[in-house]
Design a protein around this motif. Structure first.
Motif, PDB file in Angstrom:
ATOM      1  N   GLU A 413     -47.968 -10.486  69.897  1.00  0.00           N
ATOM      2  CA  GLU A 413     -46.746 -11.065  69.331  1.00  0.00           C
ATOM      3  C   GLU A 413     -46.222 -10.270  68.134  1.00  0.00           C
ATOM      4  N   HIS A 414     -47.121  -9.731  67.324  1.00  0.00           N
ATOM      5  CA  HIS A 414     -46.694  -9.022  66.113  1.00  0.00           C
ATOM      6  C   HIS A 414     -46.987  -7.538  66.245  1.00  0.00           C
ATOM      7  N   PHE A 415     -45.977  -6.735  66.114  1.00  0.00           N
ATOM      8  CA  PHE A 415     -46.185  -5.281  66.102  1.00  0.00           C
ATOM      9  C   PHE A 415     -46.755  -4.891  64.735  1.00  0.00           C
ATOM     10  N   MET A 416     -47.826  -4.157  64.728  1.00  0.00           N
ATOM     11  CA  MET A 416     -48.477  -3.766  63.472  1.00  0.00           C
ATOM     12  C   MET A 416     -48.083  -2.345  63.110  1.00  0.00           C
ATOM     13  N   PRO A 417     -47.151  -2.185  62.185  1.00  0.00           N
ATOM     14  CA  PRO A 417     -46.730  -0.810  61.851  1.00  0.00           C
ATOM     15  C   PRO A 417     -47.805  -0.088  61.039  1.00  0.00           C
ATOM     16  N   SER A 418     -47.713   1.204  60.998  1.00  0.00           N
ATOM     17  CA  SER A 418     -48.650   1.996  60.193  1.00  0.00           C
ATOM     18  C   SER A 418     -48.245   1.878  58.721  1.00  0.00           C
ATOM     19  N   GLN A 419     -49.014   2.551  57.872  1.00  0.00           N
ATOM     20  CA  GLN A 419     -48.745   2.436  56.430  1.00  0.00           C
ATOM     21  C   GLN A 419     -47.477   3.167  56.007  1.00  0.00           C
ATOM     22  N   THR A 420     -46.892   3.905  56.910  1.00  0.00           N
ATOM     23  CA  THR A 420     -45.619   4.545  56.569  1.00  0.00           C
ATOM     24  C   THR A 420     -44.552   3.483  56.301  1.00  0.00           C
ATOM     25  N   ILE A 421     -44.632   2.386  57.031  1.00  0.00           N
ATOM     26  CA  ILE A 421     -43.709   1.262  56.785  1.00  0.00           C
ATOM     27  C   ILE A 421     -44.305   0.412  55.661  1.00  0.00           C
ATOM     28  N   ASP A 422     -43.559   0.306  54.577  1.00  0.00           N
ATOM     29  CA  ASP A 422     -44.084  -0.366  53.392  1.00  0.00           C
ATOM     30  C   ASP A 422     -43.933  -1.883  53.505  1.00  0.00           C
ATOM     31  N   ARG A 423     -45.078  -2.573  53.542  1.00  0.00           N
ATOM     32  CA  ARG A 423     -45.017  -4.032  53.536  1.00  0.00           C
ATOM     33  C   ARG A 423     -45.902  -4.635  52.447  1.00  0.00           C
ATOM     34  N   ALA A 424     -46.300  -3.783  51.488  1.00  0.00           N
ATOM     35  CA  ALA A 424     -47.140  -4.292  50.400  1.00  0.00           C
ATOM     36  C   ALA A 424     -46.275  -5.003  49.375  1.00  0.00           C
ATOM     37  N   ASN A 425     -46.869  -5.933  48.623  1.00  0.00           N
ATOM     38  CA  ASN A 425     -46.103  -6.466  47.499  1.00  0.00           C
ATOM     39  C   ASN A 425     -46.041  -5.373  46.430  1.00  0.00           C
ATOM     40  N   ARG A 426     -45.175  -5.551  45.463  1.00  0.00           N
ATOM     41  CA  ARG A 426     -44.894  -4.434  44.552  1.00  0.00           C
ATOM     42  C   ARG A 426     -46.135  -3.959  43.797  1.00  0.00           C
ATOM     43  N   ALA A 427     -46.953  -4.902  43.339  1.00  0.00           N
ATOM     44  CA  ALA A 427     -48.128  -4.516  42.546  1.00  0.00           C
ATOM     45  C   ALA A 427     -49.083  -3.678  43.394  1.00  0.00           C
ATOM     46  N   ARG A 428     -49.300  -4.134  44.628  1.00  0.00           N
ATOM     47  CA  ARG A 428     -50.190  -3.394  45.529  1.00  0.00           C
ATOM     48  C   ARG A 428     -49.594  -2.019  45.864  1.00  0.00           C
ATOM     49  N   TYR A 429     -48.284  -2.038  46.097  1.00  0.00           N
ATOM     50  CA  TYR A 429     -47.575  -0.787  46.384  1.00  0.00           C
ATOM     51  C   TYR A 429     -47.787   0.212  45.245  1.00  0.00           C
ATOM     52  N   GLU A 430     -47.681  -0.293  44.008  1.00  0.00           N
ATOM     53  CA  GLU A 430     -47.864   0.603  42.868  1.00  0.00           C
ATOM     54  C   GLU A 430     -49.314   1.043  42.739  1.00  0.00           C
ATOM     55  N   GLU A 431     -50.225   0.111  42.991  1.00  0.00           N
ATOM     56  CA  GLU A 431     -51.636   0.465  42.902  1.00  0.00           C
ATOM     57  C   GLU A 431     -51.994   1.541  43.929  1.00  0.00           C
ATOM     58  N   GLU A 432     -51.334   1.483  45.081  1.00  0.00           N
ATOM     59  CA  GLU A 432     -51.623   2.474  46.124  1.00  0.00           C
ATOM     60  C   GLU A 432     -50.878   3.788  45.898  1.00  0.00           C
ATOM     61  N   GLY A 433     -50.342   3.939  44.693  1.00  0.00           N
ATOM     62  CA  GLY A 433     -49.765   5.234  44.334  1.00  0.00           C
ATOM     63  C   GLY A 433     -48.244   5.234  44.263  1.00  0.00           C
ATOM     64  N   GLY A 434     -47.605   4.126  44.628  1.00  0.00           N
ATOM     65  CA  GLY A 434     -46.142   4.061  44.578  1.00  0.00           C
ATOM     66  C   GLY A 434     -45.499   5.194  45.362  1.00  0.00           C
ATOM     67  N   LEU A 435     -46.041   5.452  46.546  1.00  0.00           N
ATOM     68  CA  LEU A 435     -45.577   6.606  47.312  1.00  0.00           C
ATOM     69  C   LEU A 435     -44.198   6.374  47.932  1.00  0.00           C
ATOM     70  N   THR A 436     -43.415   7.441  48.009  1.00  0.00           N
ATOM     71  CA  THR A 436     -42.132   7.364  48.701  1.00  0.00           C
ATOM     72  C   THR A 436     -42.389   7.356  50.215  1.00  0.00           C
ATOM     73  N   LEU A 437     -41.357   7.034  50.959  1.00  0.00           N
ATOM     74  CA  LEU A 437     -41.467   7.032  52.426  1.00  0.00           C
ATOM     75  C   LEU A 437     -41.976   8.385  52.930  1.00  0.00           C
ATOM     76  N   LYS A 438     -41.374   9.436  52.403  1.00  0.00           N
ATOM     77  CA  LYS A 438     -41.736  10.772  52.849  1.00  0.00           C
ATOM     78  C   LYS A 438     -43.210  11.054  52.566  1.00  0.00           C
ATOM     79  N   GLN A 439     -43.665  10.641  51.387  1.00  0.00           N
ATOM     80  CA  GLN A 439     -45.077  10.863  51.033  1.00  0.00           C
ATOM     81  C   GLN A 439     -46.008  10.059  51.935  1.00  0.00           C
ATOM     82  N   ARG A 440     -45.611   8.833  52.223  1.00  0.00           N
ATOM     83  CA  ARG A 440     -46.465   8.001  53.086  1.00  0.00           C
ATOM     84  C   ARG A 440     -46.548   8.602  54.487  1.00  0.00           C
ATOM     85  N   ALA A 441     -45.398   9.058  54.992  1.00  0.00           N
ATOM     86  CA  ALA A 441     -45.384   9.653  56.332  1.00  0.00           C
ATOM     87  C   ALA A 441     -46.232  10.928  56.344  1.00  0.00           C
ATOM     88  N   HIS A 442     -46.143  11.688  55.276  1.00  0.00           N
ATOM     89  CA  HIS A 442     -46.921  12.921  55.184  1.00  0.00           C
ATOM     90  C   HIS A 442     -48.414  12.602  55.183  1.00  0.00           C
TER      91      HIS A 442
END
Ligand code: B12
Lengths: 486, 212
Positions: A413-442
């Protein structure tokens, strides 16, 4: 129910077809290839060798339509079924034959190298929502004359997936066929299990060059599937109206179909194309324009109406960087294409009017492809009625996170995207390096590359591929192919 | 003079009939051909070029104006030879051997013509000898080369090499264009100019003939 989209009602569609047939039977097609003209004459076409014109009969078109198979499959280099081009099945393949790559570090374009191509082919082994690879760009560190076959060679060497490709000359077909024979072992095996699709382009308006028509014939002879890529440019090389451009596209595509089917009845083909509008401000052919995408979906409807498998250049962007425009044009295109049920969608990874591949975009687009494939699975009740019992379970347990129903259906039922698609809350996103889309895809790409596994071709096949390519390179004065890292 | 403004304005509107009438009138009034050309037709096209560049008008309007320009030119041409009036320049263009892409090259040709250049279009799949021979025979100012394939762009250098051995390199300028080529590539192979679209080609060659 599977969601769908339609642009043509049946009356309009039939009229487009009859207008296209009219063009083929009254004005005809310019084909710069004597043997092809003569073959058409044998089947009743009126030909003129002085101006290379063949005027078709309805009989030829009907024959071609009856002979063409309504589906076919592609097999990977080990012979496993990989792509099913039938009914409304949706498959993705990267955009192909780009001139440049977008450099990750500098965000500038540069001419691709063998190393870039190997990275690409390795990456393709892990992009699960993109069923086939394409010969996505042209390595510039080999003699230009072999650069079209060389990319097929590298693709076969590093990735198992079937390949969407094409030749730039009549001569290149030979080596590109031989590479495939090396993988399959015999002509019979190659016919039984197609490994590639060749793009062959008519020239708008309603014309075939000697190169591209010969490619169509050569492919048909060896049972190599062809996709016709007619590219009428609305407002420039075809009528400004979308319907008018569709008529022309239909005529051009049907003329290709006739060449294939009369050469080898029943040979596999895709009803494809790459029509576009012409941008009268910038002198360009925008692939991301909404009208271009509408044209693609609409001719797909015509192909389906004719009971043929289809292809389109859609789900790509004209942006120069991996920016919001790249995302929106690709996302809209891929979504429309999937809703339309186009069988082979060429686009992922591509930027800048089909001229530039970005590996990071390819990683992102893989996610877009995954999402659209989820989209067209639609929704249907899965033990949802009656709902009373589940409601009671929820009220009793306070959540459904570990409910049997959840465990059973979560993944479908739910498609699970890779980490390139950002679904973290902001604090977690920042803790994980605050990466841009391009950086995450890389990062995702780097992870896949680190885990790369070879396709598993036998030593003999690998040796033969290398021998064939080296021999071809020698013919054009290259004693040595560029080094390949393992 | 009022008539020049009228010609230029009609041209900007794409009114080819009016341009022809006005050009005829100017000739009847014994205005010099060179002046009608420079201050009327070409002046009008310059405005059109600027408007296009700034997105005030789109390509079809440019081509309508170009058609109006030819309507005037057709009347001037027979007299130009007699009075030894030169067009602003003569360009031989074509697509490199092995390459069938010609849409971009055609557009460049149309726009150069619209800007007042004389254009000899050799079509596509053109061998080097044909470029060089035509440039020599027709005394061209420049050769315009188009390539859309990475496999054919290298053929541009073959043309330049042949120009060198035929001793017209430097005398006849080379301008190149097409998706795979760039300014750097032009420098690398010794082409004089690179242009990224039709309008840019017009600007580049106009700047060259002006400085010359
Ligand atoms: C339309 C098109 C076609 C049409 C061409 C129709 C025609 N009559 O020209 C068709 C469908 C027939 C076609 C065929 C093929 N194509 Co094609 N095509 C394109 C496409 C999408 C657009 C080109 C175009 O017309 N643009 C619009 C015009 C107005 O722009 P332009 O050409 O860039 O020209 C402008 C400037 O570049 C400049 N300019 C151009 N020439 C000149 C010359 C001078 C002197 C100057 C100053 C300026 C200048 O000014 C022009 C006006 O603004 C390009 C993609 C791209 N990004 O270019 C692929 C593209 C060039 N094609 C490609 C390929 C692979 C092919 C085929 C080999 C495919 C096949 N297997 O059959 C065949 C070619 C066979 C051959 N031997 O030539 C690849 C090239 C890959 C590579 N690395 O070399 C591209 C990049 C697309 C892709 N990714 O697959 N193609």
């Amino acid at each position: 129910m599977r969601p769908t989209i339609e642009f043509l009602d049946e009356r309009t569609l039939e009229r487009i077809l009859s207008e296209a047939i009219d063009i083929l039977c009254k004005i005809g097609v310019e084909i710069h290839n004597k043997p092809v003209l003569e073959m058409l004459a044998d089947h009743g076409a009126d030909i003129r060798l002085d101006n290379y014109r063949a005027t078709f009969t309805e009989d030829i078109i009907n024959k071609a339509l009856t002979l063409a198979p309504s589906s076919f499959k592609l097999y990977d280099s080990l012979g496993n079924e990989a792509v099913d081009l039938s009914e409304e099945n949706v498959n993705f393949t990267p955009g192909s034959a780009a001139i440049n790559v977008l450099d990750y570090e500098s965000d500038k374009i540069r001419k691709p190298t063998t190393a870039d191509y190997i990275r690409y082919a390795k990456l393709m082994t892990r992009l699960d929502h993109i069923a086939s690879q394409s010969t996505a760009f042209i390595p510039a560190d080999v003699e230009a004359k072999i650069s079209d076959s060389y990319r097929l060679f590298l693709s076969l060497l590093y990735c198992r997936k079937p390949v969407v490709t094409g030749a730039f000359t009549i001569e290149a077909f030979e080596i590109m066929k031989n590479l495939q024979l090396a993988v399959r072992g015999s002509e019979k095996e190659l016919k039984a299990k197609p490994l590639t699709i060749f793009s062959c382009c008519p020239t708008s308006p309603v014309k075939w060059s000697d190169v591209t028509s010969q490619n169509v014939v050569d492919c048909a002879r060896y049972g190599i599937p062809v996709e016709y890529i007619a590219m009428p440019l609305a407002g420039f090389m075809s009528p400004v109206t979308l319907i008018g451009t569709l008529v022309q596209h239909t005529a051009e595509t049907l003329s290709g179909l006739a060449i294939s089917q009369l050469t080898n009845p029943g040979t596999s083909v895709l009803y494809g194309g790459s029509p576009a509008i012409f941008d009268v401000r910038y002198e360009t052919t925008p692939m991301g324009a909404i009208e271009t995408q509408m044209l693609d979906c609409a001719y797909n409807e015509i192909g389906k109406y004719l009971d043929l498998p289809t292809q389109a250049y859609i789900g790509l962007s004209d942006a120069k960087l991996l920016d919001a425009q790249a995302g929106l044009e690709t996302g809209i295109g891929a979504t429309l294409a999937a809703l339309s049920g186009i069988n082979n969608i060429s686009g992922p990874g591509m930027l800048d009017f089909e001229s530039c591949i970005s590996l990071e975009k390819l990683v992102l687009d893989n996610q877009i492809c995954g999402m659209t494939k989820r989209l067209i699975k639609g929704m249907e009740p899965k033990e949802d009625f009656p709902m009373i019992e589940r409601m009671e379970e929820l009220l009793h347990e306070q959540h459904l996170l570990i409910s049997d129903h959840t465990m059973k259906y979560l993944n479908e039922e739910h498609f699970m995207p890779s980490q390139t698609i950002d679904r973290a809350n902001r604090a977690r996103y920042e803790e994980e390096g605050g990466l841009t889309l391009k950086q995450r895809a890389h990062k995702e790409a780097e992870e896949y590359l680190a885990e790369y596994e070879k396709p598993g071709l036998s030593e003999d096949v690998v040796k033969e591929l290398i021998r064939l390519m080296e021999e071809e390179a020698k013919k054009y004065g290259m004693d040595k192919l560029p080094d390949r890292e393992e | 003079m009022e008539i020049f403004n009228q010609i230029a304005e009609s041209l900007q509107k794409g009114d080819h009939e009016k341009v022809a009438i006005l050009t005829r009138k100017a000739l009847d009034d014994k205005i010099a051909v060179q002046q009608i050309l420079d201050d009327g037709l070409i002046a009008g096209m310059n405005v059109v070029g600027e408007d296009f560049k700034h997105h005030r008008i789109f390509l079809p309007s440019v081509l309508l104006a170009a058609r109006a320009m030819y309507a005037g030119m057709d009347l001037l041409k027979p007299l130009m030879i007699k009075e030894d009036v030169r067009t602003i320049g003569k360009v031989v263009i074509g697509t490199i051997k092995g390459d069938l892409h010609d849409i971009g090259k055609n557009l460049v040709g149309i726009m150069l013509k619209g800007a007042g250049f004389e254009v000899i279009d050799l079509g596509n799949d053109v061998p080097p000898e044909k470029f060089v021979q035509t440039a020599k025979d027709d005394n061209a100012d420049a050769i315009g080369l188009s390539a859309l394939l990475t496999t054919t762009m290298t053929g541009m250098k073959d043309v330049i090499d042949l120009m060198k051995s035929e001793d017209i390199y430097g005398k006849v300028k080379v301008i190149i264009g097409g998706a795979p080529v760039s300014r750097e590539f032009a420098e690398q192979i010794g082409a004089d100019f690179y242009a990224f679209d039709g309008m840019n080609a017009v600007e580049t060659l106009k700047a060259y003939v002006k400085d010359r």
